[in-house]
Write a protein that holds these residues in place. Structure first.
Motif, short mmCIF file in Angstrom:
data_model
loop_
_atom_site.label_atom_id
_atom_site.label_comp_id
_atom_site.label_asym_id
_atom_site.label_seq_id
_atom_site.Cartn_x
_atom_site.Cartn_y
_atom_site.Cartn_z
N GLY A 284 4.12 4.89 -7.65
CA GLY A 284 3.16 6.00 -8.34
C GLY A 284 3.66 7.34 -7.95
N PRO A 285 3.05 8.33 -8.50
CA PRO A 285 3.31 9.80 -8.42
C PRO A 285 3.42 10.22 -7.15
N GLY A 286 2.57 9.91 -6.17
CA GLY A 286 2.65 10.27 -4.71
C GLY A 286 3.85 9.86 -4.18
N VAL A 287 4.48 8.65 -4.44
CA VAL A 287 5.60 8.23 -3.72
C VAL A 287 6.94 9.01 -4.37
N ARG A 288 6.73 9.25 -5.86
CA ARG A 288 7.82 9.83 -6.51
C ARG A 288 8.04 11.28 -5.84
N GLU A 289 6.67 11.70 -5.65
CA GLU A 289 7.02 13.40 -5.27
C GLU A 289 7.60 13.40 -3.78
N ALA A 290 7.16 12.30 -3.04
CA ALA A 290 7.78 12.30 -1.60
C ALA A 290 9.24 12.00 -1.94
N HIS A 291 9.68 11.15 -2.66
CA HIS A 291 11.13 10.81 -2.84
C HIS A 291 11.79 12.32 -3.26
N ARG B 65 0.91 -1.21 0.11
CA ARG B 65 -0.07 0.03 -0.15
C ARG B 65 0.70 1.22 0.07
N GLU B 66 0.96 1.82 -1.22
CA GLU B 66 1.80 2.88 -1.38
C GLU B 66 1.86 3.95 -0.44
N VAL B 67 0.57 4.44 0.01
CA VAL B 67 0.13 5.80 0.66
C VAL B 67 0.84 5.62 1.94
N TYR B 68 0.80 4.74 2.86
CA TYR B 68 1.37 4.62 4.09
C TYR B 68 3.04 4.70 3.86
N HIS B 69 3.45 4.14 2.91
CA HIS B 69 5.20 4.18 2.66
C HIS B 69 5.39 5.82 2.47
N ARG B 70 4.59 6.25 1.41
CA ARG B 70 4.83 8.00 1.20
C ARG B 70 4.59 8.50 2.41
N GLN B 71 3.64 8.13 3.43
CA GLN B 71 3.45 9.23 4.76
C GLN B 71 4.61 8.70 5.48
N LEU B 72 5.34 7.52 5.52
CA LEU B 72 6.39 7.15 6.41
C LEU B 72 7.46 7.96 6.03
N MET B 73 7.65 7.95 4.65
CA MET B 73 8.89 8.67 4.26
C MET B 73 8.77 10.24 4.64
N LEU B 74 7.69 10.80 4.56
CA LEU B 74 7.77 12.30 4.90
C LEU B 74 7.69 12.54 6.35
N ALA B 75 7.24 11.33 7.07
CA ALA B 75 7.27 11.62 8.65
C ALA B 75 8.73 11.31 8.86
N LEU B 76 9.63 10.46 8.26
CA LEU B 76 10.73 10.55 8.67
C LEU B 76 11.53 11.42 8.31
N HIS B 77 11.53 11.90 7.27
CA HIS B 77 12.14 13.23 6.46
C HIS B 77 11.97 14.28 7.49
N ARG B 78 10.65 14.69 7.68
CA ARG B 78 10.49 16.05 8.37
C ARG B 78 10.71 15.70 9.83
N THR B 79 11.21 14.66 10.47
CA THR B 79 12.00 14.51 11.55
C THR B 79 13.16 14.39 11.44
N GLY B 80 13.89 14.68 10.52
CA GLY B 80 15.39 14.66 10.50
C GLY B 80 15.88 13.15 10.13
N ARG B 81 15.12 12.25 9.55
CA ARG B 81 15.56 11.00 9.41
C ARG B 81 15.58 10.66 8.11
N GLN B 82 16.63 11.21 7.02
CA GLN B 82 16.37 11.26 5.80
C GLN B 82 16.99 9.85 5.14
N ALA B 83 17.87 9.44 5.98
CA ALA B 83 18.20 8.27 5.44
C ALA B 83 17.45 7.11 5.46
#
Length: 1003
Positions: free
Chosen positions: A255-262, A215-233
């Motif tokens: 999909g596009p949502g994950v690509r934009e988050a990336h 389910r891509e949307v949760y991965h997108r949200q996890l990527m952004l949550a990690l990124h915005r808390t300073g955990r880019q790696a």
């Protein structure tokens, strides 16, 4: 409907409700025990009662039939006591409801009353609808409230613990999906609101990605949550794991949502704040104003670069096109023209970078410099760009991977410069321009450009100059020719015409016709053909690589010698670098588009590159006469090897190899450095490639005052003409023969004069001018008699007999041939004896064809004994003609076929053409018209390739006869007219007479 019933006043009166129902979990009843809206669940202990309650709630407020309830309770096999048991379960449920009016009995079944706000499913769906509307309007605080309220109702899987026969599967699935959407919306809202709540999102989203790995949307949200808390790696690791899983299991890209988050994560990793939004790059320079032509290449480029929207698993690589060609051929113009046509397909931007592979005064960009420029253009802060090129390349690929971006990399110097700049996402595309085709790059489409066509060139000239009356004019055609159809040169010419209205196209064409000054007239403002060519040469000359410096040296030697084409062996002698290094140098010149390779191992410059190379030779002090003398010596040495390979051992070979008085010293030593040919075919192939160069050198230096070079010209002509004669290269024979005769006379070299006279006589014989040939042969015979050379006296007597026979002077022919035969026997020359017997046979054919056949058989026997291919093939050909004279085409046919088989690759054009004519005649007389037509067409093709009008005329005579036999009188007449035009003025009087009669009869 309100978000929560039973927690406040239902109708505004303040009265509290006392009972609620739950299906968001196992079926349950809720009672208000406090009077303040706080409820407690009361389990329905009996499994049958739970099923009964759920069945009634699924159709709350509607009649549920007795049969439906039995089906729910017992499936398809109710017991005999089912009716009584149902009554008992209904009674038990009524006691639980504590309200006799809740569950009523009706004639067809039962109805359970459920008021507004009493069933948790209804309340849940109301919150879902409210959350959906708030999410669409980006009312993030409200989204959180509605989602939290809905999710608080969730006790577990809807309708848990009930049998599948219940029929609530669709409802349960819809409710589960609604819960997942609520979680997505709440996470979106909390990501948008930011703040401390982001820390709590990470573990929740991590659990969801583990539970729902695709389910891509949760991965997108996890990527952004990690990124915005300073955990880019960690965010990048989430993307990497998801992409790997999707590609491996489903064969698709994220999909596009994950690509934009990336992209946001990557830009943050490169030092760019996600809030610092910037528009997509649009860096393409303006398209060329007067782009013309290249329609087929443009279409192919568009097909290569344009892909369906989004990456495709069937095309995982980045479409990359390399446009290559010589300086000024229009590579950048084509790239920009196509790039502008495709901008809508690349909504994430268009990047343009000049790599300065051939910019005057500038070194090419290093890969590190190019990467830094591209990463800055994508928003990366300079301090965050990795210093190591491989790390910077990886960051560039990561930034571009989720995007649809077009890269135009202009003027690349090498594959090594380009390779680190290529993106990794299949949604991108790349156009590279370079003088080199960059063959070390794998998986790219290559588009090598040549000059424009005549029509395209004229259109560019007219459009860019704006001159009225230029379209279709002779001046325009002349200007197109003088610019070599090179777009840069055409733009210069057009710019000059546009700037100076007093400058007429005719005057400009006259200026360009001055070969030595042509490049001077192809400069205007910042446009310069010479400068674009000089950049490539100067880069090679100043390179640290040996092959590059050798390439610059080779180009200068090419300018000094100035021949139509070149091969490595000759250039190796001009440069002194050896063939291996010369081949590497030529490869480099082809790679940077200063040379073309029209055939394997043969190299030629464009006309303007040729002018530039001549200038270079002068600037670097390379003497053209020295280069020419080296070339003449080498060509003479190899021509001697050709002579040995194609002419049978004996006087014909030995005499031509013997030096004359004008032959320069050192030639024999030079011959020793040239390896012999392995076969006649190899020798003929070499001479075929080099004949144009030899003719050019002979013409250029035939009047050279230097006796040494004139002697080399004379020697070269004497050694190469037997090849030209056997190949039937009549145009080249005339140039070489006349030049050889003129040089010999100027040098006072009687032997060389006699050779030239004999060779010119052979030319006239091939072209049907026997009278002229006889005159030249007799003049040569007189010289050989003065020089007392019996071998050449014999050959000239033999030629005299052959020519007198063709002219109908049979008695004189017999006398000359008899004396030639006597000389052959005195000299013990079996080859000459065999040839003379053959000519005596031709003479006998007029009176006694049977006797002629015997003469030819004597010639054949000698040829078999000494292994003389030409003698054997000629004997069979002549026997075939004797049989035709006897009216025996069936007997003639196998001799013509055997003659061609024996000849093989030995290249006697006169013998081959005569044999093929006889073959066509025999086939026609035998009625084998189909094969005769094919053989006649083959003969005509070969004659036309040699510009041999005489043989072509004889062949068209036969073709006309074949067409007449097929009933095509009009086509036959056209062939005869063409044949007569070719044969007029020759000594083929019998054929000319027949042609006139045939035309008179048809007219």
């Amino acid at each position: 409907m309100g978000a929560s019933a039973c927690s406040g006043s239902e109708d505004g009166s303040g009265e509290r409700c006392g009972l609620r129902f739950g299906l968001l979990g196992s079926p349950a009843l809720y009672y208000d025990v406090s009077g303040r809206g706080r409820s407690e669940a009361r389990d329905v202990a009996s499994p049958k009662s739970r099923v009964l309650l759920a069945a009634l709630l699924l159709d709350a407020g509607r009649v549920v039939s007795v049969e439906s309830l039995k089906e729910a309770l017992w499936g398809g096999a109710p017991p005999v006591s089912a009716q009584a048991s149902l009554h008992n379960h209904i009674a038990r449920l009524r006691r639980l409801l504590d309200d006799p009016e809740r569950l009523r009995t009706v004639p067809s079944g039962y109805v359970l009353r459920v008021d507004e706000g009493e069933l948790d499913v209804h309340v849940f769906e109301a919150h879902v609808a409210a959350a959906r509307a708030a999410h669409a309007g980006q009312e993030w605080e409200r989204v959180v409230r509605e989602c939290v309220a809905a999710l608080a109702l969730w006790r577990g899987a809807p309708l848990a613990g009930l049998p599948s026969e219940m029929g609530g599967y669709a409802l349960a699935r819809r409710l589960r999906e609604a819960r997942l959407l609520l979680l997505e919306w709440r996470h979106d809202a909390e990501l948008a609101l930011g703040g401390p709540r982001l820390d709590g999102l990470v573990p929740e989203l991590a659990a969801l990605t583990a539970e729902y790995p695709l389910r891509e949307v949760y991965h997108r949200q996890l990527m952004l949550a990690l990124h915005r808390t300073g955990r880019q790696a960690e965010a990048l690791a989430v993307h990497r794991d998801l992409r790997t899983r999707l590609v491996d299991q489903l064969g698709i890209e994220p999909g596009p949502g994950v690509r934009e988050a990336h992209v946001e994560v990557l830009r943050g990793a490169a030092g760019r704040s996600p809030s610092s939004a910037q528009p997509p790059p649009a860096q393409l320079p303006p398209p060329p104003a007067h782009f013309t032509g290249r329609a087929a290449v443009r279409d192919s480029l568009r097909r290569t670069l344009a892909k369906p929207e989004g990456p495709s698993p069937s095309a995982p690589t980045v479409p990359t096109a390399v446009i290559s060609g010589m300086p000024g051929v229009g590579k950048s113009a084509l790239a920009l023209h196509v790039a502008h046509e495709l901008t809508e397909r690349f909504p994430n931007g268009q990047l343009y970078l000049d790599l300065h592979g051939a910019t005057p005064g500038m070194a090419p960009l290093t890969p590190g410099q190019a990467l830094t420029a591209l990463l800055r253009d994508l928003g990366a802060e300079p301090c965050r760009i990795p210093e190591r090129p491989d790390a910077a390349s990886a960051l560039l690929r990561s930034l571009l991977a989720p995007t649809r971006t077009l890269l135009v990399l202009d003027d690349a110097a090498s594959a090594a410069q380009v390779r680190p700049l290529l993106p990794g996402g299949a949604g991108c595309a790349v156009i590279v321009t370079s003088r080199s085709p960059l063959t070390a790059l794998d998986g790219v489409a290559r588009f090598p450009l040549g000059p424009l066509s005549d029509e395209e060139s004229a259109a560019l000239l007219v459009t860019a100059s704006g001159r009225d009356g230029l379209d279709g004019s002779d001046a325009a055609r002349r200007l197109v020719e003088l610019t070599g159809r090179l777009p840069l040169a055409l733009r210069v010419v057009a710019a000059r015409l546009a700037a100076r209205h007093a400058l007429t196209p005719e005057v400009l064409a006259g200026q360009l016709s001055e070969t030595e000054g042509r490049l001077r007239h192809l400069e205007y403002d910042d446009l310069s053909v010479r400068r674009s060519l000089a950049v490539a040469h100067d880069a090679l000359a100043g390179s640290e690589r040996e092959a590059d410096r050798d390439a610059a040296l080779t180009l200068r030697r090419i300018g000094a010698l100035d021949l139509p084409t070149y091969g490595a062996p000759l250039l190796a002698r001009l440069t002194g670098t050896g063939e291996r290094r010369t081949e590497a140098a030529l490869d480099r010149l082809v790679d940077v588009a200063l040379l073309q390779e029209p055939a394997y191992g043969r190299y030629a410059p464009h006309d303007l590159v040729r002018d530039f190379a001549r200038e270079l030779a002068g600037e670097w002090g390379v003497e053209g006469t020295d280069a020419c003398e080296t070339a003449l010596r080498w060509y003479a040495a190899v021509a001697e090897r050709v002579l040995v390979a194609i002419v049978e051992p004996g006087p014909d070979q030995d005499d031509r190899r013997r030096p004359t008085v004008a032959q320069p010293p050192g030639h024999a030593t030079h011959v020793g450095t040239v390896a012999p040919f392995g076969s006649p075919e190899e020798a003929f192939a070499w001479a075929d490639r080099e004949l144009a160069n030899i003719v050019t050198l002979v013409e250029r230096y035939a009047d050279d005052p230097c006796r040494r070079r004139a002697g080399l010209v004379s020697t070269l002509v004497r050694l190469i003409l037997p090849y030209a004669h056997r190949r039937g290269r009549v145009a080249e024979m005339e140039v070489l023969g006349r030049a050889g005769l003129g040089v010999a006379r100027r040098l006072g070299d009687e032997a060389a004069q006699a050779y030239a006279l004999v060779d010119l006589a052979g030319l006239h014989f091939l072209t049907g001018r026997q009278s002229d040939a006889l005159d030249l042969n007799d003049r040569a015979l007189a010289i050989w008699r003065r020089l007392d050379d019996p071998s050449w006296i014999r050959r000239c007597l033999n030629n005299r007999g052959l020519l007198l026979d063709a002219l109908g002077r049979h008695a004189e022919a017999s006398e000359a041939l008899t004396r030639s035969l006597e000389y052959a026997r005195q000299l013990n020359d079996p080859y000459g004896e065999a040839v003379t017997h053959s000519h005596l046979g031709n003479l006998d054919e007029h009176t006694d064809p049977r006797a002629a056949i015997e003469q030819h058989r004597r010639s054949l026997a000698i040829g078999d004994e000494i292994g003389a291919v030409i003698v054997r093939h000629s004997a069979h050909c002549n026997i075939g003609y004797a049989h035709l004279r006897l009216g025996e085409p069936a007997a003639a046919l196998p001799h013509f076929e055997e003659s061609l088989r024996i000849l093989g690759g030995h290249g006697d054009w006169h013998g081959e053409s005569q044999t093929r004519l006889g073959l066509v005649r025999a086939l026609r007389l035998l009625g084998r018209t189909g094969r005769a037509v094919r053989e006649c067409a083959e003969l005509l093709d070969r004659a036309d390739a040699r510009a041999d009008r005489y043989t072509g005329g004889l062949a068209r005579h036969q073709r006309g006869l074949l067409l007449r036999e097929r009933g095509q009188a009009g086509a036959a007449r056209e062939q005869w007219r063409s044949a007569l035009a070719a044969l007029e003025g020759t000594d083929a009087l019998a054929v000319v007479t027949e042609l006139r009669e045939l035309l008179a009869a048809t007219d």
